[in-house]
Design a protein around this motif. Structure first.
Motif, mmCIF file in Angstrom:
data_model
loop_
_atom_site.group_PDB
_atom_site.id
_atom_site.type_symbol
_atom_site.label_atom_id
_atom_site.label_comp_id
_atom_site.label_asym_id
_atom_site.label_seq_id
_atom_site.Cartn_x
_atom_site.Cartn_y
_atom_site.Cartn_z
ATOM 1 N N ASP A 36 23.483 5.434 -0.629
ATOM 2 C CA ASP A 36 23.650 6.694 -1.316
ATOM 3 C C ASP A 36 24.158 8.050 -0.224
ATOM 4 O OD1 ASP A 36 23.223 5.570 -3.769
ATOM 5 O OD2 ASP A 36 21.104 5.582 -3.471
ATOM 6 N N GLY A 37 24.908 8.721 -0.455
ATOM 7 C CA GLY A 37 25.143 9.865 0.257
ATOM 8 C C GLY A 37 26.443 10.810 -0.080
ATOM 9 N N TYR A 38 26.781 11.350 0.942
ATOM 10 C CA TYR A 38 28.007 12.116 0.684
ATOM 11 C C TYR A 38 29.351 11.450 0.228
ATOM 12 C CZ TYR A 38 31.166 16.241 2.140
ATOM 13 O OH TYR A 38 32.018 17.363 1.925
ATOM 14 N N VAL A 39 29.407 10.225 0.853
ATOM 15 C CA VAL A 39 30.449 9.201 0.212
ATOM 16 C C VAL A 39 29.714 7.917 0.224
ATOM 17 C CG1 VAL A 39 32.665 8.058 0.895
ATOM 18 C CG2 VAL A 39 32.188 10.390 1.602
ATOM 19 N N PRO A 40 29.383 7.465 -0.711
ATOM 20 C CA PRO A 40 28.317 6.156 -1.055
ATOM 21 C C PRO A 40 29.212 4.998 -0.262
ATOM 22 C CG PRO A 40 28.418 7.612 -3.103
ATOM 23 C CD PRO A 40 29.768 8.112 -2.129
ATOM 24 N N ASN A 41 28.044 4.083 -0.084
ATOM 25 C CA ASN A 41 28.369 2.755 0.337
ATOM 26 C C ASN A 41 29.373 2.843 1.645
ATOM 27 O OD1 ASN A 41 27.408 1.540 -2.110
ATOM 28 N ND2 ASN A 41 29.220 2.615 -3.092
ATOM 29 N N VAL A 42 28.897 3.448 2.452
ATOM 30 C CA VAL A 42 29.907 3.690 3.831
ATOM 31 C C VAL A 42 28.719 3.384 5.008
ATOM 32 C CG1 VAL A 42 31.358 4.981 5.244
ATOM 33 C CG2 VAL A 42 31.374 4.739 2.809
ATOM 34 N N ILE A 43 29.190 2.452 5.814
ATOM 35 C CA ILE A 43 28.623 2.454 7.166
ATOM 36 C C ILE A 43 29.643 2.647 8.376
ATOM 37 C CG2 ILE A 43 27.714 0.870 8.982
ATOM 38 C CD1 ILE A 43 25.502 1.612 7.341
ATOM 39 N N TYR A 44 29.600 3.637 9.166
ATOM 40 C CA TYR A 44 30.649 3.918 10.177
ATOM 41 C C TYR A 44 30.096 4.327 11.414
ATOM 42 C CZ TYR A 44 35.373 5.624 10.858
ATOM 43 O OH TYR A 44 36.751 5.786 11.495
ATOM 44 N N SER A 45 31.004 4.001 12.664
ATOM 45 C CA SER A 45 30.376 4.582 13.698
ATOM 46 C C SER A 45 31.748 4.931 14.546
ATOM 47 C CB SER A 45 29.589 3.403 14.669
ATOM 48 O OG SER A 45 29.547 3.648 15.882
ATOM 49 N N CYS A 46 31.543 5.770 15.639
ATOM 50 C CA CYS A 46 32.807 6.028 16.400
ATOM 51 C C CYS A 46 32.568 5.665 17.839
ATOM 52 C CB CYS A 46 32.971 7.755 16.398
ATOM 53 S SG CYS A 46 33.556 8.075 14.775
ATOM 54 N N GLY A 47 31.575 5.044 18.206
ATOM 55 C CA GLY A 47 31.443 4.701 19.637
ATOM 56 C C GLY A 47 30.045 3.862 19.858
ATOM 57 N N SER A 48 30.109 2.874 20.888
ATOM 58 C CA SER A 48 28.684 2.301 21.299
ATOM 59 C C SER A 48 28.726 2.119 22.441
ATOM 60 C CB SER A 48 28.822 0.681 20.514
ATOM 61 O OG SER A 48 28.755 0.878 18.843
ATOM 62 N N LEU A 49 27.463 1.735 23.163
ATOM 63 C CA LEU A 49 27.475 1.317 24.360
ATOM 64 C C LEU A 49 26.464 0.007 24.786
ATOM 65 C CD1 LEU A 49 24.521 2.436 25.540
ATOM 66 C CD2 LEU A 49 25.722 4.473 25.865
ATOM 67 N N ILE A 50 26.264 -0.738 25.807
ATOM 68 C CA ILE A 50 25.827 -1.790 26.184
ATOM 69 C C ILE A 50 24.810 -1.150 27.096
ATOM 70 C CG2 ILE A 50 25.638 -3.827 27.233
ATOM 71 C CD1 ILE A 50 28.469 -4.416 26.244
ATOM 72 N N HIS A 51 23.473 -1.650 26.839
ATOM 73 C CA HIS A 51 22.286 -1.385 27.538
ATOM 74 C C HIS A 51 21.280 -2.655 27.714
ATOM 75 C CE1 HIS A 51 19.072 0.543 29.650
ATOM 76 N NE2 HIS A 51 18.035 0.629 28.793
ATOM 77 N N ASN A 52 20.953 -3.213 28.852
ATOM 78 C CA ASN A 52 19.991 -4.362 28.956
ATOM 79 C C ASN A 52 20.636 -5.523 27.787
ATOM 80 O OD1 ASN A 52 18.695 -3.402 30.901
ATOM 81 N ND2 ASN A 52 17.044 -2.747 29.670
ATOM 82 N N HIS A 53 21.780 -5.911 28.001
ATOM 83 C CA HIS A 53 22.464 -7.019 27.167
ATOM 84 C C HIS A 53 22.636 -6.978 25.395
ATOM 85 C CE1 HIS A 53 22.010 -9.165 30.985
ATOM 86 N NE2 HIS A 53 20.854 -8.805 30.939
ATOM 87 N N ASN A 54 22.002 -5.533 25.264
ATOM 88 C CA ASN A 54 22.093 -5.147 23.862
ATOM 89 C C ASN A 54 23.114 -3.974 23.555
ATOM 90 O OD1 ASN A 54 20.081 -6.774 22.755
ATOM 91 N ND2 ASN A 54 18.590 -5.408 23.704
#
Length: 500
Positions: free
Chosen positions: A453-471
């Protein structure tokens, strides 16, 4: 044991057991963070009428009202007197008036043409995470990061805001308190345009007529906005009053110039108190979904780029943001037939001597393109189509590719039934990124009951990740309202990939 990509791997079972682990913390939109912005009365007549009414106040009334305003708003904005005086000068330039009045009246007039704007009043979403330029004074095994976020305020206007934080050796995430103020950068009016690059961009935009060539031929190799405006005014005088081609060309030249600019923050302001609010005409309604990448230059130095979507209320246009220190930023237009739609994501280094970019030209598939010039993109090639049931509507990138020993790891978003957004991933060959090694068949992260529930329901979204200690550390937006974090073991993620 199972075999994937020609190598033996452990059997970790179905992917549902390998979904990213939600770690937090959660960032909610902060409505108390407000900007002081220019208020426009609509036209010069109304503006002059407001000024007359303010001038009709007695000296005592003027002093009393100014003290009220300063008492109410001074603690909410740094240097508010300076802001009021600056706004007063802007109003006089607009109305072309000359007033000989005391400084306190000038300041009060400026106050009547300002207002507060809360850039996060509606949502704080679509995060991108990047290594901080400063990695000093940290505990062993910890890293410092900058998180960029899309902040949405009144009128659905999107801007870029920042947070700072630390990930410790155990993967725990802590955010730096972002303080009471928020500040915009100074617009740099003496930005110098490079003529050959400007000319090429102008031609790519369809402006290569005789008038444009005359203008560009008359400019020096590097020129400023004021030099350009003076020249355009001179050239226009020599043309017929009914010359619509000249007027259209002037509009196109100025539109391009205003869409390429630089800004600078006070170096003493914390990163988490800085905001990039829309300035150029192509982004008048928003700077959306910035995907930051730390790019390795040929000399080994780093430049932080971000591809983002500029929105003017009608048209979306991919553009480029550039900085070396998160103090001085350069906004640039991207050009060429491959600059369309959304979701452009730059690789963190050149491949085969060329820049490489992922994109989604057709609003369905992920494409790959190369260029010798970061500002011009010509021929995209199809890389990946929707495949699994959770991405049958369309797929797109969530981040710039991340280099691993196994290949380029790319986070994706897939859109399925009921326009539900989930996160996925695929892997590209390091030397030949046009070769897809494998992809996840099930979502890495899907909206759960507390996130749907939110501004636009049913959405998981990302614009960038990084790797740290194998995660893999994944900041993500929850139904386009708030932002949180998740992580997944990189090795397990890679070993769960399957060939196409």
């Amino acid at each position: 044991m199972k075999k994937t990509f020609g190598r033996k791997i452990k059997d970790y079972g179905p992917l549902s057991e390998l979904l990213a682990r939600r770690t937090g913390p959660i960032l909610l939109p902060d409505r108390s963070h407000v900007l002081i912005r220019a208020f426009s009365a609509g036209n010069k007549t109304i503006t002059r009428n407001i000024i007359k009414r303010v001038l009709s106040l007695s000296d005592a009334e003027t002093d009393k009202k100014l003290e009220e305003v300063l008492k109410e708003f001074k603690d909410r904005h740094p240097d508010i007197e300076k802001t009021f005086n600056s706004r007063y000068r802007e109003i006089l330039d607009y109305t072309r008036q000359e007033l000989d009045i005391p400084d306190r009246r000038k300041m009060l007039i400026g106050a009547y043409f300002c207002h507060e704007y809360s850039p996060e009043s509606a949502a704080l979403l679509n995060p991108s995470i990047i290594l901080h330029p400063n990695q000093e004074d940290l505990d062993p095994g910890a890293i410092r990061f900058i998180l960029s976020l899309r902040a949405i305020g009144e009128g659905h206007i999107s801007s870029i805001t920042f947070r700072e934080g630390v990930i410790d050796a155990l993967g725990e995430i802590s955010l730096v308190p972002h303080g009471p103020f928020i500040s915009e950068p100074e617009y740099l009016p003496y930005y110098r345009y490079k003529k050959d690059l400007f000319t090429r961009k102008l031609e790519e935009a369809g402006f290569h007529n005789h008038f444009c060539r005359r203008v560009m031929d008359s400019l020096p190799d590097y020129f400023t906005m004021s030099e350009l405006q003076i020249l355009l005014k001179e050239k226009r005088k020599s043309m017929s009053d009914m010359d619509t081609l000249a007027d259209r060309s002037i509009h196109g030249i100025l539109l391009l110039a205003k869409s390429n600019y630089e800004v600078r923050f006070d170096s003493n302001s914390p990163v988490s108190q800085r905001i990039l609010f829309p300035e150029g005409p192509t982004q008048s309604n928003g700077i959306e979904d910035a995907r930051f990448v730390r790019f390795i230059n040929d000399d080994g130095s780093y430049t932080y780029y971000a591809t983002y979507t500029a929105y003017d209320g009608k048209i979306t246009m991919p553009q480029l943001l550039e900085t070396e220190d998160f103090i001085h930023f350069k906004f640039s237009t991207l050009n060429g037939p491959a600059v369309q739609n959304k979701g452009m994501a730059l690789f963190p280094q050149k491949i085969g001597g060329k820049y490489a970019m992922l994109s989604r030209q057709d609003d369905e598939n992920i494409l790959l393109m190369f260029s010798s010039n970061i500002h011009f993109w010509q021929t995209p090639k199809l890389l990946l189509k929707p495949f699994a049931d959770w991405e049958l509507v369309k797929i797109g990138t969530c981040s710039s590719p991340i280099q691993t020993k196994a290949g380029w790891l790319v986070m994706t978003h897939g859109v399925g039934a009921m326009r539900k957004y989930c996160l996925g991933a695929f892997l590209l060959d390091l030397k030949d990124p046009s070769r897809v090694i494998g992809r996840l068949r099930s979502p890495l992260l899907s909206p759960n009951e507390t996130e749907r529930d939110g501004y636009v329901p049913n959405v998981i979204y990302s614009c960038g990740s990084l790797i740290h200690n194998h995660n893999l550390i994944i900041p993500y937006a929850m139904s386009d309202y708030a932002t949180s974090f998740a992580s997944v073991n990189v090795e397990k993620c890679l070993e769960s990939m399957r060939p196409i």
